[in-house]
Enzyme design. Structure first.
Site, PDB file in Angstrom:
ATOM      1  N   SER A   1      -8.329  19.313 -21.964  1.00  0.00           N
ATOM      2  CA  SER A   1      -9.438  19.364 -22.915  1.00  0.00           C
ATOM      3  C   SER A   1      -8.851  19.562 -24.317  1.00  0.00           C
ATOM      4  O   SER A   1      -7.674  19.917 -24.458  1.00  0.00           O
ATOM      5  CB  SER A   1     -10.385  20.522 -22.580  1.00  0.00           C
ATOM      6  OG  SER A   1      -9.742  21.753 -22.857  1.00  0.00           O
TER       7      SER A   1
ATOM      8  N   ASP B   1      -9.396  14.652 -22.239  1.00  0.00           N
ATOM      9  CA  ASP B   1     -10.801  14.659 -21.804  1.00  0.00           C
ATOM     10  C   ASP B   1     -11.699  14.825 -23.043  1.00  0.00           C
ATOM     11  O   ASP B   1     -11.234  15.304 -24.094  1.00  0.00           O
ATOM     12  CB  ASP B   1     -10.972  15.825 -20.813  1.00  0.00           C
ATOM     13  CG  ASP B   1     -12.219  15.712 -19.966  1.00  0.00           C
ATOM     14  OD1 ASP B   1     -12.759  14.601 -19.833  1.00  0.00           O
ATOM     15  OD2 ASP B   1     -12.653  16.747 -19.418  1.00  0.00           O
ATOM     16  N   HIS B   2     -12.967  14.487 -22.913  1.00  0.00           N
ATOM     17  CA  HIS B   2     -13.996  14.611 -23.967  1.00  0.00           C
ATOM     18  C   HIS B   2     -13.480  15.000 -25.344  1.00  0.00           C
ATOM     19  O   HIS B   2     -13.420  16.177 -25.697  1.00  0.00           O
ATOM     20  CB  HIS B   2     -15.013  15.682 -23.566  1.00  0.00           C
ATOM     21  CG  HIS B   2     -15.813  15.304 -22.379  1.00  0.00           C
ATOM     22  ND1 HIS B   2     -16.852  14.394 -22.436  1.00  0.00           N
ATOM     23  CD2 HIS B   2     -15.717  15.701 -21.095  1.00  0.00           C
ATOM     24  CE1 HIS B   2     -17.369  14.261 -21.224  1.00  0.00           C
ATOM     25  NE2 HIS B   2     -16.704  15.031 -20.391  1.00  0.00           N
TER      26      HIS B   2
ATOM     27  N   HIS C   1     -21.392  19.213 -16.023  1.00  0.00           N
ATOM     28  CA  HIS C   1     -20.200  20.068 -16.001  1.00  0.00           C
ATOM     29  C   HIS C   1     -20.605  21.479 -15.581  1.00  0.00           C
ATOM     30  O   HIS C   1     -21.726  21.906 -15.848  1.00  0.00           O
ATOM     31  CB  HIS C   1     -19.578  20.133 -17.403  1.00  0.00           C
ATOM     32  CG  HIS C   1     -19.037  18.820 -17.882  1.00  0.00           C
ATOM     33  ND1 HIS C   1     -19.232  18.351 -19.157  1.00  0.00           N
ATOM     34  CD2 HIS C   1     -18.283  17.885 -17.253  1.00  0.00           C
ATOM     35  CE1 HIS C   1     -18.625  17.184 -19.296  1.00  0.00           C
ATOM     36  NE2 HIS C   1     -18.048  16.871 -18.164  1.00  0.00           N
ATOM     37  N   GLY C   2     -19.702  22.195 -14.964  1.00  0.00           N
ATOM     38  CA  GLY C   2     -19.969  23.592 -14.611  1.00  0.00           C
ATOM     39  C   GLY C   2     -20.443  23.729 -13.176  1.00  0.00           C
ATOM     40  O   GLY C   2     -20.232  22.841 -12.353  1.00  0.00           O
TER      41      GLY C   2
ATOM     42  N   ASN D   1     -13.682  13.560 -11.852  1.00  0.00           N
ATOM     43  CA  ASN D   1     -13.257  14.680 -12.695  1.00  0.00           C
ATOM     44  C   ASN D   1     -13.564  16.039 -12.079  1.00  0.00           C
ATOM     45  O   ASN D   1     -14.694  16.299 -11.663  1.00  0.00           O
ATOM     46  CB  ASN D   1     -13.996  14.622 -14.040  1.00  0.00           C
ATOM     47  CG  ASN D   1     -13.508  13.522 -14.938  1.00  0.00           C
ATOM     48  OD1 ASN D   1     -12.760  12.656 -14.509  1.00  0.00           O
ATOM     49  ND2 ASN D   1     -13.917  13.562 -16.186  1.00  0.00           N
TER      50      ASN D   1
ATOM     51  N   THR E   1     -14.108  22.737 -13.348  1.00  0.00           N
ATOM     52  CA  THR E   1     -14.593  24.085 -13.017  1.00  0.00           C
ATOM     53  C   THR E   1     -13.935  24.627 -11.742  1.00  0.00           C
ATOM     54  O   THR E   1     -13.600  25.813 -11.677  1.00  0.00           O
ATOM     55  CB  THR E   1     -16.136  24.049 -12.869  1.00  0.00           C
ATOM     56  OG1 THR E   1     -16.669  23.556 -14.107  1.00  0.00           O
ATOM     57  CG2 THR E   1     -16.703  25.410 -12.578  1.00  0.00           C
TER      58      THR E   1
END
Ligand code: 13P
Length: 286
Positions: free
Chosen positions: A50, A82-83, A179-180, A229, A232
């Site tokens: 990230s 990533d992002h 996400h999460g 992906n 978490t």
């Protein structure tokens, strides 16, 4: 087989319909453990960082770790950013040697996102690198990027026009994934993946992998999700493993950091290997 372009890894997975684990690492131990799991499982793997991890470790040190750890590696691996909404960070990572970037301009209107993604693709190509693109933000904040609000999904023609015009290598549509940690089993719009792939055969990135069921993975991978992906799950495994070991250390009054590292490494390796098995990528190294 050493470090290869991300496109090579996902194109093969897409053609053969298995999923490649794309795992976000947070430090040297987790990077090494995920790579070791890939070697042990003879599976291709994508190591993701990230922007937060790039900043916390530093581009040069992070890349030096990657270079050392992948020198002579026997399975296909690629390093992916990533992002990333920030063009400067994308440029620095590409110049340093990242194999791929996700330019996350999903907060911009699609036309502007498209215009800038075309520039990012041209920049990446000059380094032999790949680009993942997205037009809707994936629900959930991850490492400071994103929002908890579910984005409206763009129409199929808009998505196809974006994919064709930009020339991206991987596309990340919103399909109800997040996400999460999922509070309940997510309702995923698997048909959207099939519709995109039928009209434009492009490897799809499945975000928000942590907490999806085996049936969901199998179905989505069969439809074209070639990059899966996971972030978490690594964070939870890493922290819980540390916590369990440290509790024991306290009980026993034994404080030996190398034993802590060995225990955490084993747990992270097991987590990564478990996902490789679930995605069907074990033994797929070439
Ligand atoms: P999870 O955090 O849900 O595993 O999602 C990872 C991801 O999509 C990274 O971009």
């Amino acid at each position: 087989m050493p470090v290869v372009p991300l496109k090579e890894i996902v194109d093969r997975a897409f053609a053969e319909r298995y999923g490649v684990a794309a795992i976000n690492v947070v430090n040297d131990l987790t990077m090494e453990a995920v790579l070791a799991a890939a070697v042990e499982q003879r599976a291709p793997v994508i190591i993701q960082t990230s922007v937060k991890t790039v900043r916390s470790i530093g581009v040069d040190l992070l890349f030096a770790m990657w270079r050392e750890m992948t020198a002579g590696i026997e399975v296909p691996v690629a390093l992916h950013l990533d992002h990333c909404p920030e063009r400067e960070v994308i440029s620095v990572c590409l110049q340093t040697g990242w194999n791929s970037v996700l330019f996350d301009a999903s907060r911009l209107p699609v036309a502007e996102n498209q215009r800038q993604t075309i520039e990012v693709v041209a920049e990446a190509r000059s380094f032999g690198a790949s680009v993942e693109g997205e037009i809707e933000s994936i629900t959930g904040v991850e490492d400071g990027v994103g929002t908890d609000e579910e984005a409206d999904r763009e129409s199929l023609p808009v998505a196809l026009e974006f994919i064709r015009t930009t020339g991206i290598d991987v596309f990340a549509p919103a399909i109800g994934n997040a996400h999460g940690v999922y509070q309940a089993e997510p309702k995923l719009d698997a048909q959207r993946v099939s519709d995109i792939v039928a009209a434009q055969p492009i490897p799809i990135a499945l975000h928000g992998g942590t907490g999806m069921t085996d049936a969901q993975f199998t179905d989505l991978i069969a439809r074209g999700c070639a990059k899966v992906n996971i972030s978490t799950a690594l964070k939870i495994t890493y922290m819980k493993s540390n916590l369990a070991f440290l509790r024991q250390a306290e009980e026993r009054g034994k404080w030996d950091p190398p034993s802590l590292f060995t225990a955490v490494r084993a747990d992270v390796m097991a987590m990564a290997a478990d996902h490789m098995r679930r995605f069907g990528s074990v033994g797929k190294a070439w």
